[in-house]
Design a protein around this motif. Structure first.
Motif, PDB file in Angstrom:
ATOM      1  N   ASN A  44     -39.295   4.328  15.619  1.00 49.55           N
ATOM      2  CA  ASN A  44     -38.666   3.382  14.688  1.00 49.55           C
ATOM      3  C   ASN A  44     -38.400   2.034  15.372  1.00 49.55           C
ATOM      4  O   ASN A  44     -37.703   1.968  16.393  1.00 49.55           O
ATOM      5  CB  ASN A  44     -37.355   3.994  14.176  1.00 49.55           C
ATOM      6  N   LYS A  45     -38.945   0.968  14.787  1.00 47.98           N
ATOM      7  CA  LYS A  45     -38.841  -0.361  15.406  1.00 47.98           C
ATOM      8  C   LYS A  45     -37.407  -0.869  15.435  1.00 47.98           C
ATOM      9  O   LYS A  45     -36.996  -1.551  16.368  1.00 47.98           O
ATOM     10  CB  LYS A  45     -39.731  -1.353  14.664  1.00 47.98           C
ATOM     11  N   ARG A  46     -36.641  -0.554  14.404  1.00 42.48           N
ATOM     12  CA  ARG A  46     -35.257  -1.022  14.357  1.00 42.48           C
ATOM     13  C   ARG A  46     -34.432  -0.362  15.463  1.00 42.48           C
ATOM     14  O   ARG A  46     -33.618  -1.017  16.115  1.00 42.48           O
ATOM     15  CB  ARG A  46     -34.656  -0.744  12.967  1.00 42.48           C
ATOM     16  N   LEU A  47     -34.647   0.939  15.687  1.00 40.58           N
ATOM     17  CA  LEU A  47     -33.928   1.629  16.769  1.00 40.58           C
ATOM     18  C   LEU A  47     -34.308   1.021  18.123  1.00 40.58           C
ATOM     19  O   LEU A  47     -33.443   0.723  18.946  1.00 40.58           O
ATOM     20  CB  LEU A  47     -34.216   3.138  16.746  1.00 40.58           C
ATOM     21  N   CYS A  48     -35.609   0.822  18.337  1.00 46.26           N
ATOM     22  CA  CYS A  48     -36.080   0.227  19.601  1.00 46.26           C
ATOM     23  C   CYS A  48     -35.432  -1.130  19.809  1.00 46.26           C
ATOM     24  O   CYS A  48     -34.945  -1.460  20.894  1.00 46.26           O
ATOM     25  CB  CYS A  48     -37.601   0.053  19.589  1.00 46.26           C
ATOM     26  N   ASN A  49     -35.411  -1.902  18.718  1.00 49.01           N
ATOM     27  CA  ASN A  49     -34.866  -3.248  18.777  1.00 49.01           C
ATOM     28  C   ASN A  49     -33.376  -3.249  19.146  1.00 49.01           C
ATOM     29  O   ASN A  49     -32.923  -4.024  19.991  1.00 49.01           O
ATOM     30  CB  ASN A  49     -35.121  -3.858  17.394  1.00 49.01           C
ATOM     31  N   MET A  50     -32.609  -2.352  18.548  1.00 48.76           N
ATOM     32  CA  MET A  50     -31.167  -2.295  18.841  1.00 48.76           C
ATOM     33  C   MET A  50     -30.909  -1.900  20.290  1.00 48.76           C
ATOM     34  O   MET A  50     -30.089  -2.503  20.971  1.00 48.76           O
ATOM     35  CB  MET A  50     -30.482  -1.260  17.932  1.00 48.76           C
ATOM     36  N   VAL A  51     -31.619  -0.853  20.751  1.00 49.27           N
ATOM     37  CA  VAL A  51     -31.390  -0.376  22.120  1.00 49.27           C
ATOM     38  C   VAL A  51     -31.867  -1.433  23.127  1.00 49.27           C
ATOM     39  O   VAL A  51     -31.223  -1.681  24.149  1.00 49.27           O
ATOM     40  CB  VAL A  51     -32.083   0.987  22.348  1.00 49.27           C
ATOM     41  N   ASN A  52     -32.967  -2.102  22.791  1.00 53.20           N
ATOM     42  CA  ASN A  52     -33.489  -3.159  23.660  1.00 53.20           C
ATOM     43  C   ASN A  52     -32.490  -4.319  23.775  1.00 53.20           C
ATOM     44  O   ASN A  52     -32.255  -4.845  24.863  1.00 53.20           O
ATOM     45  CB  ASN A  52     -34.833  -3.645  23.098  1.00 53.20           C
ATOM     46  N   THR A  53     -31.890  -4.687  22.662  1.00 55.79           N
ATOM     47  CA  THR A  53     -30.895  -5.773  22.666  1.00 55.79           C
ATOM     48  C   THR A  53     -29.696  -5.393  23.536  1.00 55.79           C
ATOM     49  O   THR A  53     -29.222  -6.188  24.357  1.00 55.79           O
ATOM     50  CB  THR A  53     -30.423  -6.052  21.217  1.00 55.79           C
ATOM     51  N   MET A  54     -29.237  -4.156  23.370  1.00 56.22           N
ATOM     52  CA  MET A  54     -28.102  -3.676  24.185  1.00 56.22           C
ATOM     53  C   MET A  54     -28.464  -3.734  25.669  1.00 56.22           C
ATOM     54  O   MET A  54     -27.686  -4.200  26.493  1.00 56.22           O
ATOM     55  CB  MET A  54     -27.754  -2.253  23.736  1.00 56.22           C
TER      56      MET A  54
END
Ligand code: AMP
Ligand code: MG
Length: 331
Positions: free
Chosen positions: A262-272
């Motif tokens: 899931n791109k949104r999950l990847c994006n959130m964890v990457n931002t963190m």
């Protein structure tokens, strides 16, 4: 060293062949066959019948694809657990038959640890990550501490993937529902407040699921609910992962499991991770979902560090926890 690994904890039956070179994992073949129930969730016996039907062909195809001869294999490994009993037994039986036929040693390995080790073995510079493992049945935050992979946080009820699939079933989406929810969420217009349950470093999804179902039955737009489920559940997952990183002072985070697509999950964890000046890793999809290469690679690590198993002791363990494994291959 060359190892053939058989994965069969749940819906997938997989065979992978890997080669170890300078402590790195080279994947020679990795074939995945997924059982998809016509309706409802996974029926363990039916999934096991599916696995039994295909395993022999998968093994043959694996040898063909990798160019490896049966005589070149040094080890056969299989997923010992955790998972569904009938599925685990089918994969283990196939591993035993192969091990006895080609006269090579056998080793049962932990499925969750394999998800972490394939990241370390194949991704450059991924050395000591905190793993956020998000699959159908499992949701855990795992990191290495004092000789073992410890579970720092986990779901207290269903896995995140099951949560998405259960909501999808309510909304008449076809299995697997995670990718459809991801697509629908792209067209959302608003966020709907859903329960956000974190208990210490653990997490729970059933309240969120019930609330989402209620909103769906009240006629809220499906796109908005999908978006809100993702935002709420993924934020909670990111929060417990960040806590584990802060607690262990680790500077790397690795994603694994089907939901990691899931791109949104990847994006959130990457931002963190960026905000903590940490690095973010996610393996390519076929090494992220359940697969045989990861089982083969963990077999290599354990065998090279002296772990041995007799065929008569090659039991499965449905409740084989991550922290039961003595991690002899790491300092
Ligand atoms: P696993 O058990 O690791 O094989 O993962 C299967 C789960 O991943 C299922 O519950 C799927 O719904 C979920 N999944 C697969 N792709 C996606 C995606 N793009 N977004 C969210 N969930 C996904
Ligand atoms: Mg898995």
């Amino acid at each position: 060293m060359i190892c053939l690994g058989i994965e069969g904890t749940a819906h997938s039956i997989c065979v992978g062949i890997v080669k170890e070179k300078n402590n790195r994992c080279i994947v020679l073949s990795n074939i995945i066959k997924i059982y998809k129930p016509e309706k409802g969730g996974i029926h363990p016996r039916e999934a096991a019948n599916h696995h039994a039907t295909y395993i022999a062909d998968l093994i043959k195809d694996s040898f063909k694809q990798s160019g490896v001869d049966t005589g070149d294999v040094d080890l056969v490994s299989f997923s010992k657990g955790p998972g569904l009993g009938p599925c685990l037994r089918t994969a283990a039986t196939a591993a035993r038959a192969l091990s006895l036929t080609i006269n090579k040693p056998i080793l049962g390995v932990n499925h969750c640890v394999a998800h972490l080790e394939i990241g370390r073995g194949t991704l450059k510079d991924c050395i000591d990550p905190v793993l956020l493992y998000t699959s159908g049945a499992n949701t855990q935050v795992i990191a290495f501490a004092e000789g073992r992979y410890r579970v720092f946080g986990e779901t207290l009820d269903v896995g995140i993937g099951n949560c998405l699939d259960k909501f999808g079933r309510i909304a008449n989406l076809s299995f697997p529902c995670g990718p459809k929810i991801e697509q629908l969420a792209l067209n959302a217009k608003k966020y709907i407040d859903l329960p956000y349950s974190i208990k210490g470093m653990d997490i729970a999804f059933s309240g969120l699921l019930t609330a989402a179902e209620t909103f769906y039955k009240k006629g809220e737009k499906l796109e908005d609910i999908c978006f809100s489920i993702q935002e709420t559940a993924f934020a909670a997952l990111t929060e417990i992962t960040e806590r584990a990183m802060a607690h262990t002072e680790k500077k790397q985070v690795l994603l694994a499991g089907g939901v990691a697509a899931n791109k949104r999950l990847c994006n959130m964890v990457n931002t963190m991770a960026k905000e903590r000046e940490a690095s973010f890793f996610v393996p390519e999809k076929t090494l992220c979902i359940d697969n045989g290469a990861m089982i083969a690679w963990l077999g290599v690590l354990m065998y090279n560090n002296g772990v041995r198993m007799k065929v008569e002791n090659s039991f499965i363990n449905q409740r084989f926890r991550t922290d039961m494994v003595d991690v002899t291959w790491r300092d």
